[in-house]
Design a protein around this motif. Sequence first.
Motif, PDB file in Angstrom:
ATOM      1  N   UNK A  28       0.852  -1.183   0.000  1.00 12.64           N
ATOM      2  CA  UNK A  28       0.000   0.000   0.000  1.00 12.64           C
ATOM      3  C   UNK A  28       0.889   1.233   0.000  1.00 12.64           C
ATOM      4  N   UNK A  29       0.427   2.257  -0.668  1.00 14.11           N
ATOM      5  CA  UNK A  29       1.119   3.537  -0.675  1.00 14.11           C
ATOM      6  C   UNK A  29       0.435   4.452   0.328  1.00 14.11           C
ATOM      7  N   UNK A  30       1.213   5.074   1.188  1.00 15.66           N
ATOM      8  CA  UNK A  30       0.656   6.112   2.059  1.00 15.66           C
ATOM      9  C   UNK A  30       1.208   7.443   1.579  1.00 15.66           C
ATOM     10  N   UNK A  31       0.307   8.296   1.146  1.00 21.64           N
ATOM     11  CA  UNK A  31       0.737   9.556   0.546  1.00 21.64           C
ATOM     12  C   UNK A  31       0.241  10.749   1.360  1.00 21.64           C
ATOM     13  N   UNK A  32       0.300  11.913   0.781  1.00 16.57           N
ATOM     14  CA  UNK A  32      -0.036  13.154   1.492  1.00 16.57           C
ATOM     15  C   UNK A  32      -1.544  13.419   1.430  1.00 16.57           C
ATOM     16  N   UNK A  33      -1.956  14.275   0.522  1.00 17.32           N
ATOM     17  CA  UNK A  33      -3.363  14.663   0.468  1.00 17.32           C
ATOM     18  C   UNK A  33      -4.197  13.677  -0.337  1.00 17.32           C
ATOM     19  N   UNK A  34      -5.448  13.631  -0.007  1.00 16.34           N
ATOM     20  CA  UNK A  34      -6.413  12.818  -0.706  1.00 16.34           C
ATOM     21  C   UNK A  34      -6.388  13.081  -2.212  1.00 16.34           C
ATOM     22  N   UNK A  35      -6.170  14.323  -2.601  1.00 10.69           N
ATOM     23  CA  UNK A  35      -6.254  14.660  -4.018  1.00 10.69           C
ATOM     24  C   UNK A  35      -5.082  14.121  -4.827  1.00 10.69           C
ATOM     25  N   UNK A  36      -4.037  13.679  -4.164  1.00 12.70           N
ATOM     26  CA  UNK A  36      -2.920  13.123  -4.928  1.00 12.70           C
ATOM     27  C   UNK A  36      -3.070  11.617  -5.150  1.00 12.70           C
TER      28      UNK A  36
END
Lengths: 242, 242, 242, 242, 242, 242
Positions: free
Chosen positions: C111-119
């Motif tokens: 799984x990738x954990x990223x910054x904002x929902x929009x990315x």
Amino acid sequence: MRILVANVNTTESMTEGIAEAARAVASPGTEIVGITPAFGAESCEGNFESYLAAIAVMDAIQRYEGEYDAVIQAGYGEHGREGLQELLTVPVVDITEAAASTAMYVGRSYSVVTTLDRTVPLIEDRLLLAGMMERCASVRSSGLGVLELEADPERAVEAIVAEAERAVRDDRAEVIVLGCGGMAELKDRVVERCGVPVVDGVQAAVAVAEGLVQLGLTTSKSRTYAPPRPKRVTGFPVPRAS
Amino acid sequence: MRILVANVNTTESMTEGIAEAARAVASPGTEIVGITPAFGAESCEGNFESYLAAIAVMDAIQRYEGEYDAVIQAGYGEHGREGLQELLTVPVVDITEAAASTAMYVGRSYSVVTTLDRTVPLIEDRLLLAGMMERCASVRSSGLGVLELEADPERAVEAIVAEAERAVRDDRAEVIVLGCGGMAELKDRVVERCGVPVVDGVQAAVAVAEGLVQLGLTTSKSRTYAPPRPKRVTGFPVPRAS
Amino acid sequence: MRILVANVNTTESMTEGIAEAARAVASPGTEIVGITPAFGAESCEGNFESYLAAIAVMDAIQRYEGEYDAVIQAGYGEHGREGLQELLTVPVVDITEAAASTAMYVGRSYSVVTTLDRTVPLIEDRLLLAGMMERCASVRSSGLGVLELEADPERAVEAIVAEAERAVRDDRAEVIVLGCGGMAELKDRVVERCGVPVVDGVQAAVAVAEGLVQLGLTTSKSRTYAPPRPKRVTGFPVPRAS
Amino acid sequence: MRILVANVNTTESMTEGIAEAARAVASPGTEIVGITPAFGAESCEGNFESYLAAIAVMDAIQRYEGEYDAVIQAGYGEHGREGLQELLTVPVVDITEAAASTAMYVGRSYSVVTTLDRTVPLIEDRLLLAGMMERCASVRSSGLGVLELEADPERAVEAIVAEAERAVRDDRAEVIVLGCGGMAELKDRVVERCGVPVVDGVQAAVAVAEGLVQLGLTTSKSRTYAPPRPKRVTGFPVPRAS
Amino acid sequence: MRILVANVNTTESMTEGIAEAARAVASPGTEIVGITPAFGAESCEGNFESYLAAIAVMDAIQRYEGEYDAVIQAGYGEHGREGLQELLTVPVVDITEAAASTAMYVGRSYSVVTTLDRTVPLIEDRLLLAGMMERCASVRSSGLGVLELEADPERAVEAIVAEAERAVRDDRAEVIVLGCGGMAELKDRVVERCGVPVVDGVQAAVAVAEGLVQLGLTTSKSRTYAPPRPKRVTGFPVPRAS
Amino acid sequence: MRILVANVNTTESMTEGIAEAARAVASPGTEIVGITPAFGAESCEGNFESYLAAIAVMDAIQRYEGEYDAVIQAGYGEHGREGLQELLTVPVVDITEAAASTAMYVGRSYSVVTTLDRTVPLIEDRLLLAGMMERCASVRSSGLGVLELEADPERAVEAIVAEAERAVRDDRAEVIVLGCGGMAELKDRVVERCGVPVVDGVQAAVAVAEGLVQLGLTTSKSRTYAPPRPKRVTGFPVPRAS
């Protein structure tokens, strides 16, 4: 007709349970012969044990001296079916696939309820390779090991029913598949509790195998399942430790 | 660092060729140790032989007594990687997958050129399970058996180049992957003839394995590749015939 | 060897952090050169900014006057890699893809954990186009903007760990990928907290890029990444505002 | 209503051709305004040029001072639509997608006939990201560059018709899509020669855009296409070289 | 132009509602003619009723004696569109598909909110066959039967809005599609409550149908939708019970 | 047990042929009852005729007054199976699906050889909806209409064998499926000529149906195939023209 039903682990009592489940649905003229591998794990719950089972089943079938019309590999999510298909001409039926194709005839989607969480990926891999994943709503684990099924059937039934209910409600499953050779004995009790059809892989495999024999079909030898080429092979059948 | 490179067949000269190919690209501090299984087929060209190789490689690695940082399974399209991952903590790299992920970095799509037609499905299965099939333009066979590669390198190069050219022209491949552990020695000559990058699986696997060690990564033990549960297992490591 | 590591935003301190993360895993003989675009957004969190970054990175690489062996585009989910591949012959490695292919070697799914929902959609798009989506269990957002990562690392670690735990439990991820160039500095602390392997894209890209150079591979120029045809192009490299 | 139709290259005559094709199908009350980017390539035939076009189109739209109801991006397989959707509220229609969704209403599958072989992957990428690849039978190249279409229309028609016929016969296409903004002018002549419906992307986009306006729909701002967050951005709109 | 809008059930008041919704967005020169089948179910909520509707709509259209330029089949998830396409040359637009393709232009993904749980699979089947499933985030049921929508609009709006909110939050939908011909009348009120664009299938179909006519497109007769071959057919148009 | 085998067209001689083929493989205790629809087309070769057949078969089954244990819908690629499943509790088996699932047990991939080119999409649609498309190598047409099979069996065999050979060689099929209810009679002669297993859909369906009955399975009534809700339905069973 005679069908060999190969257990994938070395637990003879489980072979017996599987064979009995098979006999319960076999046609009058069908003889079911249970086969227990000579080596391997007492239960298959992962890739290492499953690969070992693949060879152990091939070894056991190869050493079987009678005639037979079909072979059922009675491990849920186990490796090895393709190897058997190369070695034999009679149909080889994997219970993972038999359960799936059977379930697809009586509901739009099915969920598999299996034993431990770690066996889920093995089952998914088998279904993916068999091209039968599309209508699989989910593969769910009951959290119970294979041998625990035998040890405490009451608890097993409860755990399996609980996951089956989640599969129907949350994953939209319309059929439940019992994802372990050793669950065959519990089927009637699960049926009682679940509002949807329940498919046991071993029994489904008997029906599929009888059907293939009835249709006069044998494994295609044109490419993937052609017999092994003549060459030097050592260590198979696996030498018995003296 | 030390990397074990396991051949999947029992032909020692092929183990040597594979290890040499590996050494040709290994970093200065990397020691490559070639491993030959104690049993199995002299070449792997089908599911039966491949399943046997899966166990034979696990057996050989298990019996290896030194320390090591990673294992490469040097069979193209062979079974067994997941089993090794359960038994070990160090990274395990299958050359089928290493070739694919490497090829995807230097071209939009790749084709695999392998040996016999019958090994095509095994390679496709491995790529499918690894989630690396999307950018695979095709898996093509040169029509040559594994051992023929060694016997007649000239003919092998011609047959491989011919299929590579078809892959580029008809399947739109932008990279060619050599789909057999035994092709490693032919790589330079194929590169000469082909206008696109050529990836050898063994060498790609060395780079991938070194990278994983460099990053300090080890196999996730959270679910699929958790160590086998404690239980009674017989026949492994496989008893040596006396 | 020299590797250019291109930040996708104009925040120089972030370029420094990225370059440091890269150096931490680079081989002894590898020189890491951080590149900051001359224009664009101070952080990339959407398609508009990402498209601008695509051109800004190409512009910065084009203007770089030294020699180099590989380029890493250090934006998670950003556009532009294919353009660089047309302009250059040396390997170009996108960190989104490097993280994915690396993760797939140490676990069945990531799984990738990223910054904002929009990315999230940008990352999904990149993985889909790269053919590496199959084993992606999920892309999850921590709800933090890129620059907030730098401003409040404690909070960032908490938010990222929380999502990582959900990914492992609910999405069955076996590896966590840190989905933002700017997360590189937090990696060790996330590793401490998470029971599964953690892959940082920048560091994975260094290993991949070194491996490609080691293997002597360059970008295929046969079709998709052929050099731009000779023609009239204005506005590139982008004229500096006077 | 007013629709901006943005060419993706800097060739004004091509903008004119596109605008005329658009006007030929626009409803009586619709004003078509052709937009030519201030910089970029004279034709877009690859990723680098396409990324540059993405920014150039955003720049040109951003600088447009009148009001408008929808924007059409008239490049086949070009990058940038998602960026425009972030910057604007009015509907943005990419001609690649408009042609596809339109074709799917009049046949079970469609093939795209485009210019150069190297643009095929760009078109496939766009269709994949848009979720419209399923019914795409093939993307075929006529082997002609964008500007050659204008220079020698006779030859262009012949080459396009030849590929269209192959698509219908070999790929089972039931509709042909003209895969280049510059092909709009050739449509009638191709229709004459082909027995199946022919869809021009620019004209399809006019119908789609008018329909979206008619329905009162605007771009969802809930996640992917939310406006860029307030932050420091330099270099956009792109400074004019003085 | 004249567009026939065929209801799929026999409830005339619903035909009226659908026709009114269509007229609300139709262009000035477009005449909308509502068609009610002569037989079938008073509402379509399953496969049996849907198959019956398929024939009933074909029967009703076949018996219509005027001229027309396009046909809209106004059942959400209903069978039959392909049959109409064989019988007619003018474009046939299914509202399930029109809603999907329209939604995809204004958001990255869409969810359908429909009536009963049992109609979900029908809608999924339609989207799958149309090749428009990729960007479908979910199909959700409000739990209300078709006729309940008319009987208690307040409750319907509440139930639909509740599911729409779940779709946006949990399934990441960026657009909501109203998945029932009979929901057209509720659209404005749902729009008010939801922060994302709402697409009504009937209205979307009007825009699509007008667009196809405007582009001069008719159904491809090359293969799938070729006219039925001349042969003996009985029972169609369906004889009126005397 | 009694199995109803429903022809999808009105040609009684074809019903007879189908029933005979079914009887040839049925178990001793199984009674096969051929059912001919009261209306519809004399052969089904397209969507319109297929939709009409869907209703005609439901009508015929509904009017059948005896008891029965399973229903086989003997049209290849025809609509309607889901509707029957709603109306009935006993298993319903579509021959398209039975042939596919059977073929998958004896080879890695199968090709369907059907009648006219125009029926190919119908078969593909059925397989896609049934989740059995993954292992389908191709659906090929022999170019012969359904009734031509009966009229000139020699020519039919030649045409079918020719396509089967292409499927094996070019599409890598390992099993051939006869894709037309009317081909049942030709099976033995095709088997003679082809080196791979040949599956006839009708006969496969008998084996599948017997197996389901043997296992005690009935159609899941939990969602998709729940009985139609009580409501006003007119025109079904279809009134007989007086």
